[in-house]
Design an enzyme around this catalytic site. Structure first.
Site: not given
Length: 463
Positions: A272-273, A320, A388-389
């Site tokens: 991803d990304e 997602w 996600w943190t």
């Protein structure tokens, strides 16, 4: 006495019967197995004479045990027995099975490390909600958490950063506090075994070719030779892997270590990304996916990989960006796990009130999560919530972001419609929040954050 109307997630069917069962402390239900039941399904029968469980498999028996635990009341969720006398249970039969085979939750331990004990606790919370996949996001720009003895600098250098961005405002403010940590192989084997005993499969993720700056900081040749530090910002980093043969060989060796530690059928490889992605980056991911497949496992990749070269059969796509990505994955012949950002990203803000701590992303209330109706059908393995943190720097912050919305997600993942928000809210407020209290979960109160749950002055980036 708790009744069948307290259960969460809601079971398929309940047949109440007259009377009650006085179950003596320490007396376990009788368990048998039947191949006629669907996977993870069970039948729980409570009579004045005792409790009987018939399950499809070990996971089904565990789920039945969680239902029985709920019927006992909140004290059954405490770490030590403080209950006096027999448990009073309503008589009846619960017949149950899950809606989806994949009912997952991603825990990002790369942006903010969670200790082994904290991961084990989170696993218990998933099990209490009949969720069955723990997706561990182990590597990212801000930290590498998986120890690879062959490449020691991945953790010596890549497992810690000198400081962290404060909030998300893309400005210069940092907290000046080093942050880090990593898991040794036996720690992860322990997590896998602990989860497995609770009907949960652990899916590890090594994210490539983007989200890789921590690895590049450890071994600059992976990024073409430019020397960088482990990233201290949030967002999407411009540093990506050099998709060369030597980098491919490096990550094949890393994945061999992952495959040795994690016996589950699915291994995450990211995708991803990737700023400035080239066709060669797409081929890099496809080759790593083929490597995982050659070892008898299934690669898991995020939906951006659908824009690149064809992936090997058996690849699982995490959709997602939106549900359309899930439809594209199925049309391309892949199985899909639905985890759309605008529905089940639990780091997103829970209200638009100014006291909401570090407000990022969309407003996604408890009602929004409960009201999601994911499309089912061929190729849809199931659903997954994402924690996600970047802005969750402690267990208390994880609790606040995840609960009680993860309870609503668990019902979406397990129970078929129609949805009854008022009924769910009644079960949650009157029965399930006391269970979370007994478990020591510092969830977001339904009326909004408590004073110590706010983060005054810490900016976010709401959408």
């Amino acid at each position: 006495m708790p009744g069948f109307g307290t259960l969460l997630p809601r079971p398929v069917s309940v047949e109440p019967r007259p009377g009650e069962c006085l179950l003596a402390p320490g007396r376990e239900p009788e368990v048998s197995f039947s191949p006629e039941l669907p996977a993870e399904g069970y039948r729980l029968e409570i009579t004045p004479d005792g409790v009987w469980i018939t399950a499809a498999d070990a996971a089904g028996a565990h789920h039945a045990g969680q239902t029985l635990r709920q019927l006992k009341g909140p004290d059954a969720f405490r770490a030590a027995d403080i209950h006096s006398g027999p448990w009073r249970l309503p008589c009846g039969v619960v017949t149950d099975r899950p809606r989806f085979g994949w009912r997952g939750c991603l825990l990002d331990v790369a942006r903010h490390f969670r200790t082994k004990a904290e991961v084990l606790r989170f696993t218990d919370l998933l099990a209490a909600h009949k969720l069955n996949v723990l997706h561990l996001h182990l590597t990212d720009d801000q930290g590498w958490r998986f120890d690879v003895p062959r490449f020691p600098r991945l953790t010596e250098v890549g497992a810690w950063r000198r400081e962290s961005m404060v909030g998300r405002h893309d400005g210069p403010e940092r907290d000046g506090r080093p942050h880090g940590g990593c898991y040794r192989a036996d720690d992860l084997r322990e997590i896998v075994a602990y989860a497995g005993a609770r009907g949960i499969t652990v899916v590890p993720e090594i994210d490539v070719p983007g989200h890789s700056r921590a690895a590049i900081a450890a071994y600059p040749e992976l990024g073409g030779g430019r020397r960088v530090d482990v990233w201290t910002s949030w967002g999407v980093c411009e540093d990506v892997l050099d998709p060369s043969k030597s980098t491919l060989d490096f990550y094949r060796a890393v994945l061999d270590e992952v495959l040795d530690v994690f016996p589950g059928p699915v291994i995450g490889i990211g995708g991803d990304e990737v700023p400035g992605a080239t066709p060669e980056h797409g081929r890099f991911v496809a080759r790593l996916a083929e490597h995982v497949r050659s070892r008898g496992r299934r690669p898991f990749a995020w939906d951006e990989v659908l824009d690149g070269p064809a992936l090997p059969p058996g690849t699982v796509i995490g959709a997602w960006r939106d549900e359309q990505a899930g439809r594209r994955a199925v049309a391309a012949g892949h199985d899909v796990v639905l985890c759309p950002e605008d529905r089940v990203y639990l780091d997103h803000r829970q209200s638009d009130h100014p006291d909401e701590p570090i407000p990022v992303g969309y407003v996604r209330t408890l009602a929004d999560v409960y009201g999601w109706e994911p499309p089912a059908g061929p190729g849809v393995l199931g659903v997954q919530a994402q924690v996600w943190t970047e802005h969750l720097d402690s267990v208390r912050r994880v609790d606040y972001a995840a609960f009680p919305r993860l309870a609503a997600f668990a019902e979406v993942a397990w129970s078929t419609g129609p949805r009854d928000h008022a009924g769910f809210l009644s079960r949650l407020r009157d029965h399930h929040l006391p269970r979370l209290d007994a478990l020591g979960v510092e969830y977001r109160p339904l009326g909004g954050p408590l004073p110590w749950q706010t983060r005054p002055g810490v900016p976010g980036r709401p959408r």
